[in-house]
Design an enzyme around this catalytic site. Structure first.
Site, PDB file in Angstrom:
ATOM      1  N   GLY A  31       0.791  -1.240   0.000  1.00 34.66           N
ATOM      2  CA  GLY A  31       0.000   0.000   0.000  1.00 34.66           C
ATOM      3  C   GLY A  31       0.816   1.279   0.000  1.00 34.66           C
ATOM      4  O   GLY A  31       0.373   2.313  -0.473  1.00 34.66           O
ATOM      5  N   ASP A  75       0.709   3.951   4.710  1.00 33.07           N
ATOM      6  CA  ASP A  75      -0.301   4.562   3.858  1.00 33.07           C
ATOM      7  C   ASP A  75      -1.507   5.017   4.683  1.00 33.07           C
ATOM      8  O   ASP A  75      -1.914   6.161   4.620  1.00 33.07           O
ATOM      9  CB  ASP A  75      -0.726   3.603   2.728  1.00 33.07           C
ATOM     10  CG  ASP A  75      -1.021   2.195   3.233  1.00 33.07           C
ATOM     11  OD1 ASP A  75      -0.849   1.918   4.443  1.00 33.07           O
ATOM     12  OD2 ASP A  75      -1.427   1.346   2.410  1.00 33.07           O
ATOM     13  N   ASP A  89      -5.803   2.685  10.526  1.00 26.67           N
ATOM     14  CA  ASP A  89      -7.225   2.577  10.836  1.00 26.67           C
ATOM     15  C   ASP A  89      -7.362   2.211  12.321  1.00 26.67           C
ATOM     16  O   ASP A  89      -7.313   3.071  13.180  1.00 26.67           O
ATOM     17  CB  ASP A  89      -7.834   1.534   9.892  1.00 26.67           C
ATOM     18  CG  ASP A  89      -9.341   1.466   9.975  1.00 26.67           C
ATOM     19  OD1 ASP A  89      -9.950   2.376  10.558  1.00 26.67           O
ATOM     20  OD2 ASP A  89      -9.924   0.500   9.448  1.00 26.67           O
ATOM     21  N   LYS A 110      -7.262   7.432  10.007  1.00 28.63           N
ATOM     22  CA  LYS A 110      -8.698   7.276  10.282  1.00 28.63           C
ATOM     23  C   LYS A 110      -8.857   7.177  11.791  1.00 28.63           C
ATOM     24  O   LYS A 110      -8.955   6.068  12.330  1.00 28.63           O
ATOM     25  CB  LYS A 110      -9.208   5.970   9.656  1.00 28.63           C
ATOM     26  CG  LYS A 110      -9.341   5.990   8.161  1.00 28.63           C
ATOM     27  CD  LYS A 110      -9.882   4.627   7.741  1.00 28.63           C
ATOM     28  CE  LYS A 110     -10.410   4.629   6.355  1.00 28.63           C
ATOM     29  NZ  LYS A 110     -10.887   3.265   5.972  1.00 28.63           N
ATOM     30  N   PHE A 163     -14.429   3.389   3.507  1.00 31.95           N
ATOM     31  CA  PHE A 163     -13.386   2.644   2.814  1.00 31.95           C
ATOM     32  C   PHE A 163     -13.020   3.410   1.544  1.00 31.95           C
ATOM     33  O   PHE A 163     -13.884   3.743   0.746  1.00 31.95           O
ATOM     34  CB  PHE A 163     -13.871   1.238   2.480  1.00 31.95           C
ATOM     35  CG  PHE A 163     -12.759   0.317   2.129  1.00 31.95           C
ATOM     36  CD1 PHE A 163     -12.058  -0.353   3.122  1.00 31.95           C
ATOM     37  CD2 PHE A 163     -12.388   0.134   0.805  1.00 31.95           C
ATOM     38  CE1 PHE A 163     -11.006  -1.198   2.799  1.00 31.95           C
ATOM     39  CE2 PHE A 163     -11.335  -0.710   0.477  1.00 31.95           C
ATOM     40  CZ  PHE A 163     -10.647  -1.373   1.480  1.00 31.95           C
ATOM     41  N   VAL A 164     -11.757   3.711   1.363  1.00 38.36           N
ATOM     42  CA  VAL A 164     -11.319   4.450   0.170  1.00 38.36           C
ATOM     43  C   VAL A 164     -10.259   3.653  -0.578  1.00 38.36           C
ATOM     44  O   VAL A 164      -9.619   2.754  -0.012  1.00 38.36           O
ATOM     45  CB  VAL A 164     -10.756   5.837   0.543  1.00 38.36           C
ATOM     46  CG1 VAL A 164     -11.816   6.707   1.187  1.00 38.36           C
ATOM     47  CG2 VAL A 164      -9.541   5.705   1.453  1.00 38.36           C
ATOM     48  N   ASP A 196      -5.990  -0.409  -1.892  1.00 35.40           N
ATOM     49  CA  ASP A 196      -6.696  -1.318  -2.785  1.00 35.40           C
ATOM     50  C   ASP A 196      -8.017  -1.781  -2.192  1.00 35.40           C
ATOM     51  O   ASP A 196      -8.263  -1.676  -0.986  1.00 35.40           O
ATOM     52  CB  ASP A 196      -5.840  -2.564  -3.048  1.00 35.40           C
ATOM     53  CG  ASP A 196      -5.745  -3.437  -1.797  1.00 35.40           C
ATOM     54  OD1 ASP A 196      -5.288  -2.915  -0.755  1.00 35.40           O
ATOM     55  OD2 ASP A 196      -6.158  -4.618  -1.837  1.00 35.40           O
ATOM     56  N   ARG A 227      -5.363   0.220  -6.926  1.00 34.88           N
ATOM     57  CA  ARG A 227      -4.162   0.773  -6.277  1.00 34.88           C
ATOM     58  C   ARG A 227      -3.527   1.904  -7.057  1.00 34.88           C
ATOM     59  O   ARG A 227      -2.998   2.839  -6.492  1.00 34.88           O
ATOM     60  CB  ARG A 227      -3.089  -0.319  -6.148  1.00 34.88           C
ATOM     61  CG  ARG A 227      -3.161  -1.129  -4.897  1.00 34.88           C
ATOM     62  CD  ARG A 227      -1.849  -1.891  -4.717  1.00 34.88           C
ATOM     63  NE  ARG A 227      -2.056  -3.136  -4.007  1.00 34.88           N
ATOM     64  CZ  ARG A 227      -2.213  -3.239  -2.685  1.00 34.88           C
ATOM     65  NH1 ARG A 227      -2.172  -2.163  -1.932  1.00 34.88           N
ATOM     66  NH2 ARG A 227      -2.403  -4.402  -2.123  1.00 34.88           N
TER      67      ARG A 227
HETATM   68  P1  IMP Z   1      -5.271  -1.286  10.916  1.00 32.30           P
HETATM   69  O1  IMP Z   1      -4.717   0.099  11.236  1.00 32.30           O
HETATM   70  O2  IMP Z   1      -4.551  -2.381  11.623  1.00 32.30           O
HETATM   71  O3  IMP Z   1      -6.750  -1.346  11.134  1.00 32.30           O
HETATM   72  O4  IMP Z   1      -5.067  -1.633   9.402  1.00 32.30           O
HETATM   73  C1  IMP Z   1      -4.587  -0.759   8.481  1.00 32.30           C
HETATM   74  C2  IMP Z   1      -4.565  -1.483   7.148  1.00 32.30           C
HETATM   75  O5  IMP Z   1      -5.908  -1.733   6.709  1.00 32.30           O
HETATM   76  C3  IMP Z   1      -3.920  -0.621   6.094  1.00 32.30           C
HETATM   77  O6  IMP Z   1      -2.539  -0.853   5.991  1.00 32.30           O
HETATM   78  C4  IMP Z   1      -4.700  -1.025   4.843  1.00 32.30           C
HETATM   79  O7  IMP Z   1      -4.115  -2.169   4.242  1.00 32.30           O
HETATM   80  C5  IMP Z   1      -6.054  -1.410   5.353  1.00 32.30           C
HETATM   81  N1  IMP Z   1      -7.040  -0.300   5.248  1.00 32.30           N
HETATM   82  C6  IMP Z   1      -7.611   0.409   6.243  1.00 32.30           C
HETATM   83  N2  IMP Z   1      -8.478   1.309   5.775  1.00 32.30           N
HETATM   84  C7  IMP Z   1      -8.468   1.184   4.423  1.00 32.30           C
HETATM   85  C8  IMP Z   1      -9.160   1.852   3.352  1.00 32.30           C
HETATM   86  O8  IMP Z   1      -9.988   2.766   3.537  1.00 32.30           O
HETATM   87  N3  IMP Z   1      -8.864   1.435   2.091  1.00 32.30           N
HETATM   88  C9  IMP Z   1      -7.962   0.449   1.827  1.00 32.30           C
HETATM   89  N4  IMP Z   1      -7.290  -0.208   2.786  1.00 32.30           N
HETATM   90  C10 IMP Z   1      -7.538   0.155   4.084  1.00 32.30           C
HETATM   91 MG    MG Z   2      -4.729  -3.182   1.581  1.00 34.36          MG
END
Ligand code: IMP
Ligand code: MG
Length: 191
Positions: free
Chosen positions: A51, A107, A110, A138, A159-160, A166, A172
């Protein structure tokens, strides 16, 4: 509201959240800030594939001090193990982090669970310093406390895709970031 031009690649896309020009301007700012903060420290800039690829390459070209670059790759454990945020390294760094000033580039953050797991792993390797730079944040879903030194933009609780992000490996390489229509999102595959 900007809607992307209709073609095969953009089918399923909703509103453009950040345009190519907005992203470029913000990445240049971040590069300047990082160049100033890390002057004289020859930092190791680390990204997680895939990403981060566009952000990393644009950010590096906006940095005007010497840096070194390395990548890691991970795969997430899904429901089967239940280990929240637990990841398996499928490609480790080639550079040693010991006594290095490490800037970890992401990137999007979340829940923060993936990153929190990775940071624990990286801190154990004895870097001189370890800071995080994310292009997109986020904050609404955050479950782990992540110290963010550099942040590009906040993202809505949607979700973007695009600029590296992706949906099931599609979209991507869009040069901007857009929402997906609910129909295209279907059952969200978060990676
Ligand atoms: P988290 O912070 O552990 O929840 O996960 C983050 C990962 O979730 C990122 O590295 C992305 O691969 C994926 N992700 C989270 N939000 C999005 C989105 O809006 N679009 C695409 N991938 C996302
Ligand atoms: Mg991803």
């Amino acid at each position: 509201m900007i809607t992307p031009p209709a073609n095969e690649l953009t089918s399923g896309l909703g509103r453009v959240v950040y345009s190519e020009a907005q992203i470029r301007a913000r990445v240049l700012d971040l590069g300047r800030e990082i160049s100033r903060d890390y002057a004289g420290r020859n930092p190791l800039v680390v990204g997680v594939l895939k990403g981060v690829m566009f952000f990393m390459s644009d950010l590096l070209r906006a940095i005007d001090i010497p840096v070194r670059v390395d990548f890691m790759a991970i795969s997430r454990y899904v429901a089967a193990t239940g280990g929240k945020g637990a990841v398996r390294l499928t490609k480790d760094l080639e550079e040693s982090m010991a006594d290095q000033h490490v800037l970890f580039v992401e990137d999007v953050i979340d829940t923060g669970l993936t990153l929190s797991y990775l940071l624990r792993n990286l801190r154990a390797r004895g870097p001189a310093s370890l800071e995080v730079c994310t292009l997109f944040d986020k904050p609404q879903h955050r479950l782990a406390n992540i110290p963010l030194r550099y942040r590009g933009f906040d993202l809505p609780d949607r979700f973007v895709v695009g600029y590296g992000l992706d949906h099931k490996e599609a979209y991507r390489h869009l040069p901007y970031v857009a929402e997906l229509t609910p129909a295209a999102l279907g059952l969200s595959n978060r990676d």
